[in-house]
Design a protein around this motif. Structure first.
Motif, PDB file in Angstrom:
ATOM      1  N   SER A 462     -68.373  33.585  43.307  1.00 14.99           N
ATOM      2  CA  SER A 462     -68.687  35.009  43.387  1.00 14.99           C
ATOM      3  C   SER A 462     -68.766  35.583  41.985  1.00 14.99           C
ATOM      4  O   SER A 462     -68.173  35.056  41.036  1.00 14.99           O
ATOM      5  CB  SER A 462     -67.617  35.764  44.190  1.00 14.99           C
ATOM      6  OG  SER A 462     -66.362  35.734  43.524  1.00 14.99           O
ATOM      7  N   GLY A 463     -69.527  36.679  41.839  1.00 20.03           N
ATOM      8  CA  GLY A 463     -69.591  37.363  40.560  1.00 20.03           C
ATOM      9  C   GLY A 463     -70.512  36.709  39.555  1.00 20.03           C
ATOM     10  O   GLY A 463     -71.447  35.978  39.907  1.00 20.03           O
ATOM     11  N   ALA A 464     -70.218  36.954  38.268  1.00 23.01           N
ATOM     12  CA  ALA A 464     -71.096  36.492  37.192  1.00 23.01           C
ATOM     13  C   ALA A 464     -70.312  36.292  35.907  1.00 23.01           C
ATOM     14  O   ALA A 464     -69.256  36.907  35.688  1.00 23.01           O
ATOM     15  CB  ALA A 464     -72.215  37.499  36.967  1.00 23.01           C
ATOM     16  N   LEU A 465     -70.843  35.441  35.039  1.00 20.61           N
ATOM     17  CA  LEU A 465     -70.338  35.227  33.692  1.00 20.61           C
ATOM     18  C   LEU A 465     -71.458  35.541  32.716  1.00 20.61           C
ATOM     19  O   LEU A 465     -72.601  35.128  32.924  1.00 20.61           O
ATOM     20  CB  LEU A 465     -69.901  33.771  33.480  1.00 20.61           C
ATOM     21  CG  LEU A 465     -69.009  33.100  34.517  1.00 20.61           C
ATOM     22  CD1 LEU A 465     -68.755  31.648  34.115  1.00 20.61           C
ATOM     23  CD2 LEU A 465     -67.699  33.842  34.658  1.00 20.61           C
ATOM     24  N   ALA A 466     -71.143  36.250  31.640  1.00 21.40           N
ATOM     25  CA  ALA A 466     -72.162  36.561  30.632  1.00 21.40           C
ATOM     26  C   ALA A 466     -71.571  36.380  29.242  1.00 21.40           C
ATOM     27  O   ALA A 466     -70.369  36.555  29.021  1.00 21.40           O
ATOM     28  CB  ALA A 466     -72.682  37.983  30.795  1.00 21.40           C
ATOM     29  N   SER A 467     -72.449  36.053  28.280  1.00 23.58           N
ATOM     30  CA  SER A 467     -72.003  35.773  26.921  1.00 23.58           C
ATOM     31  C   SER A 467     -73.095  36.104  25.918  1.00 23.58           C
ATOM     32  O   SER A 467     -74.283  35.885  26.179  1.00 23.58           O
ATOM     33  CB  SER A 467     -71.640  34.287  26.806  1.00 23.58           C
ATOM     34  OG  SER A 467     -71.415  33.926  25.463  1.00 23.58           O
ATOM     35  N   SER A 468     -72.684  36.621  24.755  1.00 24.70           N
ATOM     36  CA  SER A 468     -73.631  36.820  23.642  1.00 24.70           C
ATOM     37  C   SER A 468     -73.646  35.614  22.718  1.00 24.70           C
ATOM     38  O   SER A 468     -74.330  35.617  21.697  1.00 24.70           O
ATOM     39  CB  SER A 468     -73.260  38.072  22.846  1.00 24.70           C
ATOM     40  OG  SER A 468     -71.939  37.982  22.333  1.00 24.70           O
ATOM     41  N   VAL A 469     -72.892  34.570  23.072  1.00 25.86           N
ATOM     42  CA  VAL A 469     -72.924  33.306  22.343  1.00 25.86           C
ATOM     43  C   VAL A 469     -73.793  32.348  23.137  1.00 25.86           C
ATOM     44  O   VAL A 469     -73.414  31.883  24.214  1.00 25.86           O
ATOM     45  CB  VAL A 469     -71.510  32.716  22.170  1.00 25.86           C
ATOM     46  CG1 VAL A 469     -71.573  31.380  21.429  1.00 25.86           C
ATOM     47  CG2 VAL A 469     -70.617  33.698  21.439  1.00 25.86           C
ATOM     48  N   ALA A 470     -74.993  32.094  22.635  1.00 26.59           N
ATOM     49  CA  ALA A 470     -75.948  31.230  23.326  1.00 26.59           C
ATOM     50  C   ALA A 470     -76.755  30.501  22.257  1.00 26.59           C
ATOM     51  O   ALA A 470     -77.688  31.049  21.688  1.00 26.59           O
ATOM     52  CB  ALA A 470     -76.859  32.045  24.245  1.00 26.59           C
ATOM     53  N   HIS A 471     -76.349  29.291  21.972  1.00 22.36           N
ATOM     54  CA  HIS A 471     -76.891  28.535  20.827  1.00 22.36           C
ATOM     55  C   HIS A 471     -78.413  28.347  20.904  1.00 22.36           C
ATOM     56  O   HIS A 471     -78.942  28.062  21.949  1.00 22.36           O
ATOM     57  CB  HIS A 471     -76.219  27.175  20.739  1.00 22.36           C
ATOM     58  CG  HIS A 471     -74.738  27.240  20.557  1.00 22.36           C
ATOM     59  ND1 HIS A 471     -74.154  27.822  19.453  1.00 22.36           N
ATOM     60  CD2 HIS A 471     -73.715  26.823  21.341  1.00 22.36           C
ATOM     61  CE1 HIS A 471     -72.828  27.735  19.567  1.00 22.36           C
ATOM     62  NE2 HIS A 471     -72.547  27.146  20.699  1.00 22.36           N
ATOM     63  N   ASP A 472     -79.070  28.450  19.733  1.00 27.45           N
ATOM     64  CA  ASP A 472     -78.509  28.903  18.471  1.00 27.45           C
ATOM     65  C   ASP A 472     -78.980  30.321  18.151  1.00 27.45           C
ATOM     66  O   ASP A 472     -78.579  30.889  17.133  1.00 27.45           O
ATOM     67  CB  ASP A 472     -78.947  27.982  17.322  1.00 27.45           C
ATOM     68  CG  ASP A 472     -78.147  26.696  17.259  1.00 27.45           C
ATOM     69  OD1 ASP A 472     -76.983  26.702  17.662  1.00 27.45           O
ATOM     70  OD2 ASP A 472     -78.708  25.689  16.808  1.00 27.45           O
ATOM     71  N   SER A 473     -79.860  30.858  18.981  1.00 22.94           N
ATOM     72  CA  SER A 473     -80.402  32.189  18.691  1.00 22.94           C
ATOM     73  C   SER A 473     -79.503  33.309  19.180  1.00 22.94           C
ATOM     74  O   SER A 473     -79.659  34.459  18.787  1.00 22.94           O
ATOM     75  CB  SER A 473     -81.796  32.328  19.305  1.00 22.94           C
ATOM     76  OG  SER A 473     -82.702  31.482  18.633  1.00 22.94           O
ATOM     77  N   HIS A 474     -78.588  32.978  20.067  1.00 18.23           N
ATOM     78  CA  HIS A 474     -77.555  33.905  20.521  1.00 18.23           C
ATOM     79  C   HIS A 474     -78.118  35.163  21.161  1.00 18.23           C
ATOM     80  O   HIS A 474     -77.719  36.286  20.851  1.00 18.23           O
ATOM     81  CB  HIS A 474     -76.597  34.220  19.376  1.00 18.23           C
ATOM     82  CG  HIS A 474     -75.951  32.978  18.858  1.00 18.23           C
ATOM     83  ND1 HIS A 474     -75.064  32.239  19.597  1.00 18.23           N
ATOM     84  CD2 HIS A 474     -76.126  32.295  17.695  1.00 18.23           C
ATOM     85  CE1 HIS A 474     -74.689  31.170  18.909  1.00 18.23           C
ATOM     86  NE2 HIS A 474     -75.328  31.183  17.749  1.00 18.23           N
ATOM     87  N   ASN A 475     -79.066  34.932  22.065  1.00 17.19           N
ATOM     88  CA  ASN A 475     -79.423  35.976  23.004  1.00 17.19           C
ATOM     89  C   ASN A 475     -78.351  36.006  24.090  1.00 17.19           C
ATOM     90  O   ASN A 475     -77.367  35.262  24.016  1.00 17.19           O
ATOM     91  CB  ASN A 475     -80.821  35.700  23.556  1.00 17.19           C
ATOM     92  CG  ASN A 475     -81.893  35.901  22.494  1.00 17.19           C
ATOM     93  OD1 ASN A 475     -82.081  37.002  21.989  1.00 17.19           O
ATOM     94  ND2 ASN A 475     -82.583  34.826  22.112  1.00 17.19           N
ATOM     95  N   ILE A 476     -78.485  36.846  25.080  1.00 15.13           N
ATOM     96  CA  ILE A 476     -77.437  37.006  26.089  1.00 15.13           C
ATOM     97  C   ILE A 476     -77.706  36.053  27.251  1.00 15.13           C
ATOM     98  O   ILE A 476     -78.773  36.100  27.873  1.00 15.13           O
ATOM     99  CB  ILE A 476     -77.376  38.456  26.597  1.00 15.13           C
ATOM    100  CG1 ILE A 476     -77.107  39.412  25.436  1.00 15.13           C
ATOM    101  CG2 ILE A 476     -76.284  38.593  27.664  1.00 15.13           C
ATOM    102  CD1 ILE A 476     -77.230  40.881  25.805  1.00 15.13           C
ATOM    103  N   MET A 477     -76.732  35.200  27.528  1.00 15.07           N
ATOM    104  CA  MET A 477     -76.841  34.260  28.645  1.00 15.07           C
ATOM    105  C   MET A 477     -75.957  34.750  29.783  1.00 15.07           C
ATOM    106  O   MET A 477     -74.819  35.184  29.566  1.00 15.07           O
ATOM    107  CB  MET A 477     -76.401  32.864  28.198  1.00 15.07           C
ATOM    108  CG  MET A 477     -76.546  31.797  29.272  1.00 15.07           C
ATOM    109  SD  MET A 477     -78.275  31.406  29.625  1.00 15.07           S
ATOM    110  CE  MET A 477     -78.548  30.123  28.403  1.00 15.07           C
ATOM    111  N   VAL A 478     -76.486  34.660  31.008  1.00 12.41           N
ATOM    112  CA  VAL A 478     -75.718  35.081  32.172  1.00 12.41           C
ATOM    113  C   VAL A 478     -75.979  34.126  33.331  1.00 12.41           C
ATOM    114  O   VAL A 478     -77.106  33.660  33.529  1.00 12.41           O
ATOM    115  CB  VAL A 478     -76.053  36.542  32.577  1.00 12.41           C
ATOM    116  CG1 VAL A 478     -77.518  36.707  32.923  1.00 12.41           C
ATOM    117  CG2 VAL A 478     -75.157  37.032  33.707  1.00 12.41           C
ATOM    118  N   ILE A 479     -74.916  33.817  34.069  1.00  9.32           N
ATOM    119  CA  ILE A 479     -74.984  33.012  35.283  1.00  9.32           C
ATOM    120  C   ILE A 479     -74.288  33.795  36.380  1.00  9.32           C
ATOM    121  O   ILE A 479     -73.201  34.359  36.153  1.00  9.32           O
ATOM    122  CB  ILE A 479     -74.301  31.640  35.098  1.00  9.32           C
ATOM    123  CG1 ILE A 479     -75.081  30.784  34.078  1.00  9.32           C
ATOM    124  CG2 ILE A 479     -74.173  30.897  36.420  1.00  9.32           C
ATOM    125  CD1 ILE A 479     -74.389  29.486  33.722  1.00  9.32           C
ATOM    126  N   GLY A 480     -74.885  33.839  37.559  1.00  6.26           N
ATOM    127  CA  GLY A 480     -74.260  34.626  38.613  1.00  6.26           C
ATOM    128  C   GLY A 480     -74.666  34.218  40.019  1.00  6.26           C
ATOM    129  O   GLY A 480     -75.690  33.551  40.231  1.00  6.26           O
TER     130      GLY A 480
END
Length: 586
Positions: A462-480
């Motif tokens: 349930s829910g989601a995980l998001a991060s501004s650490v996303a190698h190597d360009s560090h856009n925002i990654m999210v899984i949900g």
């Protein structure tokens, strides 16, 4: 030690006569450590000795100095002494700590030298980010060397970065004393296929170290990569690959990070004979693992106790082999003329550290944590908000809903490589369990449509995980599991300027803020560790089976590591280095 001497670590001409007089016994020593046993990482012997220190250097070893006069005499109580440990490749940004907090956390664990590649912050801020690391290297007591980030972006045209790092800028900074050479050349296809821009970089740094990055590379392609002058690789994932790289003269950097763990696979390649060509690195290791397991000291302990590597060989990998590889002639041994970077231990096999010495000074007396705020201020860190994205709406996540076959990224636990699946969607669910939404969202002010994908292997219920650490360009990654919580998580990152977020049922459940470039915290290692522990509780309550989902998730964006990855521009088949659609073909 002066900044000018950082790379060579040579004793200055004006200082040398004093050190020679101390070595001869004609002048009083600065520090004498007696009643100790030296682990000789060359011969493998352990023998009783004394260590005579003048300034930052060892001026002599042996029982001849046992009763020498010194300004300060230390009774080692029978302790063992080894050279300080060297981390052969790491990204300090992955620790989430500033270089000064990293120093305070790892120097007491014996890591006296760190060879870093700040390409994470350089992807976000370009030369300004790199130059900040150089300023930090001028202020640390730990030997912090900064390899010149070679691939910013990692794969041109495949992702949006905050900035480029041009060859002109690289050449301008090349002669800084903290720079040892060119950092990991991730664009190995560019090297192999003689891309002009890539070879220009290799040529410009050919007089210094040339670090490699070549997962699964073998045969003629590996020959070509080495022919260009590349010296090492920390991305080796199979024993056959590692053996071939050693046979062809490549330095084998054995990695044990928070996610990428290659020690178990590669340890069988380590022998007394091969050890001069093998060294250790952490690559990406966060404060939780550093606090609970350790740093390079942990890898040494694992080599000895789990993988049955002889004690002197394990320590050799962490000291002399690394120093020799990088041309650090004043490091890596407990011997005359070497820098007094020492580790005092009560037990070699268990790596039980009593104290650490850096440049002739005991780390326990340096108050490193207390110095962090002043050093951080003096380094003038880049503090602007680098998350320049309007709030994410569910309508921005335009996933297909029709029946069909889709490309899916499968996570491989404890690896940063992935598997490429093709899974059928019937309009309601996939034909395999644990397949979730994933998006990579550009964050540098262009407000581009997100790159969309599907991912298997997190266990998230349930829910989601998001991060501004996303190698190597560090856009925002999210899984949900649902679009609503994905938006909640991403929008919290936008609001705070970067970090890690766990969201569920429309609320932020836990988060860690990373205000420096969306990568680094201003908090202490202990405070970051506490935040990570709260994240762990939150994501495990939501079903996540990965030990380090945020780190594992960060590598799902890196289009130079096989097999299938997701950038902000879409799915990348890394085996072919080309974009592929979300919809799969049979």
């Amino acid at each position: 030690m002066s900044l000018q001497n950082k790379r060579t670590q040579n004793i200055s001409r004006t200082e040398l006569p004093t050190r020679l007089a101390q070595a001869r016994g004609d002048e009083i020593l600065d520090v004498l450590i007696r009643n100790i046993q030296i682990l000789d990482v060359i011969t493998g012997d352990t023998y009783p000795s004394a260590v005579a220190i003048g300034g930052e250097y060892i001026v002599g070893v042996g029982l001849d100095y046992q009763d020498a006069k010194a300004k300060r005499v230390i009774d080692g109580g029978g302790a063992f002494i080894t050279p300080g440990f060297i981390d052969g490749h790491l990204h300090i940004e992955s620790s989430m700590m500033s270089p000064f907090e990293f120093e305070a956390a790892t120097l007491p664990l014996g890591t006296t030298t760190a060879i870093c590649d700040p390409h994470e912050i350089t992807n976000v801020l370009g030369a300004r980010g790199f130059e900040w690391f150089l300023r930090c290297a001028e202020l640390t007591k730990q030997n912090l060397f900064v390899q010149m980030s070679s691939c910013v972006p990692a794969l041109p045209g495949f992702e949006t970065t905050g900035s480029d790092f041009t060859l002109s800028e690289m050449k301008h900074l090349k002669d800084h004393p903290a720079v040892l050479g060119l950092a990991e050349m991730m664009n190995f296809p560019g090297v192999i296929n003689a891309d002009n821009d890539v070879l220009d970089k290799v040529e410009a740094f050919s007089d210094l170290n040339l670090d490699g990055h070549a997962p699964l590379l073998r045969g003629k392609a590996l020959n070509a990569y080495l022919l260009a002058g590349i010296q090492n690789c920390h991305e080796t994932v199979t024993i056959e690959e590692g053996r071939e790289k050693l046979q062809k003269g490549m330095g084998l950097i054995i990695r044990e990070g928070s996610v990428a763990k290659n020690l178990k696979t590669l340890a069988p390649l380590v022998s007394d004979f091969s050890s001069p060509q093998c060294l250790l690195c952490t690559d990406d290791r966060n404060p939780f693992e550093i606090a609970h397991e350790g740093h390079i000291n942990y890898i040494i302990k694992e080599l000895i106790n789990t993988h049955k590597v002889p004690v002197h060989v394990a320590y050799r990998l962490a000291t002399y082999s690394a120093a020799k590889h990088f041309g650090l002639k004043r490091l890596g041994l407990v011997a005359p003329g070497k820098k007094a970077d020492l580790v005092l231990l009560s037990d070699l096999s268990q790596v039980k550290i009593k104290d650490v010495m850096i440049g002739g000074r005991f780390v326990s007396e340096l108050h490193l944590h207390d110095e962090v705020p002043a050093k951080l201020k003096a380094s003038n860190p880049p503090m602007e908000n680098t998350i320049k994205r309007s709030a994410l709406q569910e309508s921005d996540l335009n996933y297909p809903v029709s029946n069909g076959l889709y490309n899916v990224i499968e996570i491989v636990q404890n690896e940063i490589i992935t598997k490429h699946l093709k899974c059928h969607f019937d309009g309601a669910s996939f034909d395999q369990d644990d397949i979730l939404y994933m998006a990579n969202i550009e964050r540098y002010g262009q407000n581009l449509p997100p790159g969309l994908g599907f991912v298997k292997g997190t266990g998230l219920k349930s829910g989601a995980l998001a991060s501004s650490v996303a190698h190597d360009s560090h856009n925002i990654m999210v899984i949900g599991t649902n679009l609503s919580d994905m938006c909640v998580a991403v929008n919290e990152i936008i609001r705070t300027g970067g970090g890690f977020v766990v969201a569920d049922k429309g609320q932020v459940v836990a988060s860690v803020e990373l205000p420096i470039a969306g990568l680094l915290s201003l908090q202490s290692a202990e405070e970051i560790k506490a935040g990570i522990e709260k994240l762990k509780v939150a994501f495990k309550n939501q079903g996540v089976v990965l030990e380090e989902p945020f780190i594992q998730m960060a590598f799902l964006a890196l289009p130079v590591i096989p097999t299938l990855k997701l950038t902000d521009k879409g799915l990348v088949d890394v085996t072919q280095f080309k974009f592929i659609p979300l919809e799969a073909t049979v």
